[in-house]
Each structure stands twice: as structure tokens, then as C-alpha cells.
Motif scaffolding. Structure first.
Motif, PDB file in Angstrom:
ATOM      1  N   TRP A 324      -9.043 -12.628  -6.592  1.00 51.98           N
ATOM      2  CA  TRP A 324      -9.481 -11.357  -6.027  1.00 51.98           C
ATOM      3  C   TRP A 324      -9.511 -11.332  -4.504  1.00 51.98           C
ATOM      4  O   TRP A 324      -9.162 -10.323  -3.897  1.00 51.98           O
ATOM      5  N   GLU A 325      -9.929 -12.434  -3.866  1.00 51.88           N
ATOM      6  CA  GLU A 325     -10.155 -12.384  -2.424  1.00 51.88           C
ATOM      7  C   GLU A 325      -8.862 -12.138  -1.644  1.00 51.88           C
ATOM      8  O   GLU A 325      -8.884 -11.534  -0.574  1.00 51.88           O
ATOM      9  N   GLU A 326      -7.730 -12.593  -2.176  1.00 50.24           N
ATOM     10  CA  GLU A 326      -6.472 -12.365  -1.472  1.00 50.24           C
ATOM     11  C   GLU A 326      -5.849 -11.020  -1.839  1.00 50.24           C
ATOM     12  O   GLU A 326      -4.842 -10.630  -1.273  1.00 50.24           O
ATOM     13  N   ILE A 327      -6.481 -10.308  -2.773  1.00 48.77           N
ATOM     14  CA  ILE A 327      -5.903  -9.070  -3.287  1.00 48.77           C
ATOM     15  C   ILE A 327      -6.597  -7.821  -2.761  1.00 48.77           C
ATOM     16  O   ILE A 327      -5.943  -6.846  -2.373  1.00 48.77           O
ATOM     17  N   VAL A 328      -7.939  -7.809  -2.740  1.00 48.43           N
ATOM     18  CA  VAL A 328      -8.666  -6.545  -2.546  1.00 48.43           C
ATOM     19  C   VAL A 328      -8.344  -5.844  -1.225  1.00 48.43           C
ATOM     20  O   VAL A 328      -8.359  -4.610  -1.154  1.00 48.43           O
ATOM     21  N   GLU A 329      -8.036  -6.614  -0.191  1.00 52.70           N
ATOM     22  CA  GLU A 329      -7.756  -5.971   1.100  1.00 52.70           C
ATOM     23  C   GLU A 329      -6.346  -5.384   1.166  1.00 52.70           C
ATOM     24  O   GLU A 329      -5.994  -4.753   2.167  1.00 52.70           O
TER      25      GLU A 329
END
Length: 446
Positions: A324-329
Motif C-alpha cells: 500500500w505505501e508505494e501505491i496510495v500516493e
């Protein structure tokens, strides 16, 4: 098997694993454990940067030419169950993990012969299985978040004609935490002999591309699909070389035998403590003593490769399960790219019934040929997994902040929901706001 790595930062972040816990804790992987500190994750993150430079192989024609083709199913007769004897009439037949099931392929085949209306499309029939703990969440907003995650899975299943089963009961009293899903998967196989595939999806994972469909033909020679990278398992002996939170497993005898071997490392086994020592000595980056399902799977792939390896597909070329952390932005930029496509393609601005969504996915795919897959792509990520955020317990990994987890979940859920609500005439204009607005005709204006 696929050797390309999409994101080493993903498995670096998930390397935090559970501390000892009792049965009253959350019974599924999404809230099964606290994660280790971020310092060691950061070390692996730096080590893994070089993996990002590897592109998806151009010779991968199956994925490259994926068209999201619509599968035509005849309607099964749900009222027809003949009196012929099947495995269901065997008093010795058990749904539990503690009783071995033999000759399952023959039993399934016999059942299908008695139910011919299920034959059409049988090889691509999927049952999605997910679940959560039987008790209320400790996090005040946890139950609300789990409800939204479940709604997302229901939306995806409805759009693509998949059945879905949600479980919140502990089917084996000793198989708690991340081990709890395996009795559910076995029971689902037996309750749904018409399904060729059982698709487990953790409660904290959601679909963020409602158009993309599993490329099942890609897995025709395999029985288990999991997100991972072979060289990290075989060469580096890293237990973070895969993630067991999302997996696709064929409904067959091989899978039952494999799950028996896999679950044999769990807390119901008298060898549980010994397996913990074995896994820790085999995978040097595993710092906690308990035997867990993810490391157990890595062990079976690495050490018992001759027995199981040929039937296991490590998928690393698209977000079969994405960090998720590399995706949400990336959501805002992706939304703009898709909107630009719609501005030049009037067919995609057309209003249409949700039941024919797949046809429009095929149209959109023509414009996504050069979008790529995974990290660095502007294609919608297929599955976004909030590993480490623990929405039910609220005990998120200390390498994150509470705001990062909860705001990330809200953005991801609204990003996915926009793809659904648009068919109903509404949209979340702001991904950080759960409110919706009605859409004008011929949106977006060219």
C-alpha cells in the motif's frame, strides 16, 4: 515461474511479523500480529532498490496481450440436485483439517457429472474467500473499515460474476491468527465443488482495479498462485520473498495435500515449536520464533521444491498483491491518466449498466498497452494490501503513522469505490472525503 520483482519495498515492509499472542486476538493475517520495527525493514529496502530496474519481459505474451475477455457462462440450475449418491452422502466425509480427504479429484468429477449445468465455464469458475475475527474490533473504527473492505470485495465479485464467502468463525480451535484461513479454504473447496479456484484475500486487502481480471490461462499448469520473487526464496533464503495474504489455489487433491503439509507447521501440530526452530534456522532474516504460514510456504517452495515447486506460480509481474505505501500516493495521477483516456474515447464516457462492465474494460485496455504493470506504472494497481496497518486491532507498525494508515485506506477505498459508483451516477470528487457528487452527462467533457 516469474523472476521479475516489482517492489522490494513491499516485502521489506511486511517483514515485521507477529509477537506471541493468545487465541482471543484477531484470527486472521490482517490483524494476526504486530510487525517488527522499521529499522530492519529500511535496510532491506535499500538492498532491494536495484530490483526496480528490471522491466517486465517483453516476451510475456500472456500478460502483455491480456484483453480482459468476457467469459460466457450458461446459467447453472440451482434447483437441481439429483438423488444420486455423491461424496456428500459419505458419513465418513469431514470438512475439518484434522481428517484427510482422499480421491477429491474423482469425487469432484463425479459430482459435476450429476450436475451438468455447472460444466460450462467450470475451468474459470472462482470462489473468493475472505474473513475476519469473530469478536468486535478493538480499534474504534475497525469494524467500519472491515465493512468497507468487504464491500469492495463484494463489488468486484458482483461485477465479474464470482461467488464470495465471508467467514468470521474459527473453524479449528487451535489454528488461530494467520493459520485460521486454511480450514476455511478446505471447507470452501468441499462446499463448492463447482469452483475450479478458491481465491483467498485478506481482510485488509482491496481491489483497486475493478476492470482487471485474473489471467487464469497463465496459471493453467499450476495449482497455487502467490505474490513472490523466486530468487529471494531460493538464493537469499528470505522469508519475505513472498506474501501469503492473497493466494489463488486450485480446487483439487494436490491442493488438499499441500495444505495438509503446510498446515502441519501450525499451532495444532505437536511439532509446532520444532517447526519454528527449523524455519528460523532456514531463513536467517526471520527474527521471531513462532512457525508462521508465510515462512512455512517459503520453506516448502525452497526445501521441498521437487515435491511441490512445479505447481506453484510466484507472480511478480503485476500487483497480484501490492504494498500500500508505494501505491496510495499514485492514485491522483492514475485518475488523471484514466480521465484523459475517457476524454478521447466517447465509448468510455457513455453511461451503461453495471452488468456489462467487462465490455468497457476491454475498450479501456486498448489504451493501457503501454501503461506497464506494478511499480512505476500508471495502470490502476490490481490489489492494494495494507500490510502493517492492522485496521481491526489498530496496532499498526511503528514505521508508519496512524494518519498514513487510516488516510491511505480512505483514499484506496474511495479510489476503488469511484469505479463502482460511477455506474450509479455518483463519484467521490475528493479521495479523502467519503461524500459523493452526481456526475453530469458525457463526463468528462472532451
Amino acid at each position: 515461474m516469474v523472476t521479475t520483482e516489482l517492489s522490494h519495498s513491499h516485502f521489506s515492509s511486511i517483514m515485521a511479523k507477529p509477537i506471541p499472542r493468545n487465541k482471543s486476538s484477531s484470527i486472521f493475517l490482517s490483524d494476526g500480529f504486530l510487525f517488527l520495527g522499521g529499522a530492519f525493514s529500511a535496510l532491506l529496502l535499500v538492498w532491494g532498490f536495484s530490483s526496480f530496474t528490471n522491466p517486465i519481459p517483453n516476451d510475456n505474451l500472456t500478460l502483455k496481450s491480456h484483453k480482459n475477455n468476457v467469459v460466457s457462462y450458461s446459467t447453472p440450475d440451482l434447483r437441481f440436485d439429483p438423488p444420486d449418491q455423491t461424496f456428500y452422502d459419505d458419513p465418513e466425509m469431514e470438512y475439518t483439517m484434522s481428517v484427510k480427504l482422499e480421491d477429491w479429484d474423482e469425487k469432484r468429477e463425479e459430482w459435476l457429472k450429476h450436475h451438468p449445468s455447472f460444466s460450462a465455464g467450470a475451468k474459470e469458475r472462482v470462489l473468493m474467500v475472505t474473513g475476519s475475527q469473530p469478536s468486535p474490533c478493538k480499534n474504534p473504527i475497525g469494524d467500519h473499515l472491515l465493512l468497507r473492505f468487504f464491500k469492495n470485495k463484494v463489488d468486484y465479485s458482483r461485477i465479474h460474476g464470482y461467488d464470495i464467502f465471508y467467514n468470521n468463525a474459527l473453524l479449528h480451535p487451535k489454528m488461530f491468527a494467520y493459520w485460521a484461513k486454511y480450514p476455511v479454504v478446505k471447507a470452501a473447496m468441499m462446499a463448492h465443488p463447482e469452483a475450479e479456484w478458491i481465491w483467498w484475500v485478506d481482510s485488509d486487502a482491496l481491489f483497486t482495479d475493478m476492470d482487471f481480471k485474473l489471467p487464469l490461462k497463465r496459471y493453467k499448469d499450476h495449482n497455487l498462485v502467490v505474490h513472490g520473487w523466486p530468487h529471494l526464496i531460493h538464493e537469499k533464503r528470505s522469508w519475505t520473498g513472498l506474501n501469503a495474504g492473497v493466494f489463488l489455489i486450485r480446487n483439487c487433491q494436490w491442493s488438499l495435500d499441500f495444505m495438509e503439509a503446510w498446515a502441519g507447521m501450525g499451532p495444532q501440530s505437536p511439532d509446532y515449536e520444532e517447526w519454528g526452530k527449523t524455519l528460523r534456522s532456514t531463513f536467517k532474516d526471520k527474527f521471531f520464533p513462532e512457525s508462521d504460514d508465510q515462512t512455512g510456504l517459503a520453506y516448502l517452495i525452497a526445501i521441498e521444491k521437487e515435491k511441490w515447486g512445479d505447481k506453484i506460480y510466484l507472480e511478480g509481474e503485476y500487483y497480484f498483491e501490492g504494498y500500500w505505501e508505494e501505491i496510495v500516493e499514485t492514485f491522483s495521477n492514475i485518475s488523471k491518466k484514466y480521465e484523459d483516456i475517457e476524454k478521447v474515447e466517447p465509448k468510455l464516457r457513455r453511461r451503461y449498466a453495471e452488468k456489462v462492465s467487462e465490455a468497457y474494460g476491454v475498450i479501456r485496455e486498448e489504451y493501457l498497452k503501454d501503461a506497464g504493470y506494478g511499480k512505476g506504472s500508471w495502470r490502476r494497481p490490481f490489489v492494494t494490501h495494507f500490510t502493517g496497518c492492522q485496521p481491526c486491532s489498530g496496532k499498526y507498525n511503528e514505521m508508519y503513522t496512524a494518519d498514513a494508515c487510516w488516510n491511505g485506506m480512505k483514499k484506496a477505498l474511495n479510489f476503488a469505490d469511484n469505479q463502482v459508483m460511477r455506474k450509479f451516477g455518483f463519484v467521490h470528487k475528493d479521495l479523502g472525503d467519503n461524500g459523493v457528487s452526481s456526475l453530469p452527462f458525457d463526463y468528462p467533457q472532451p
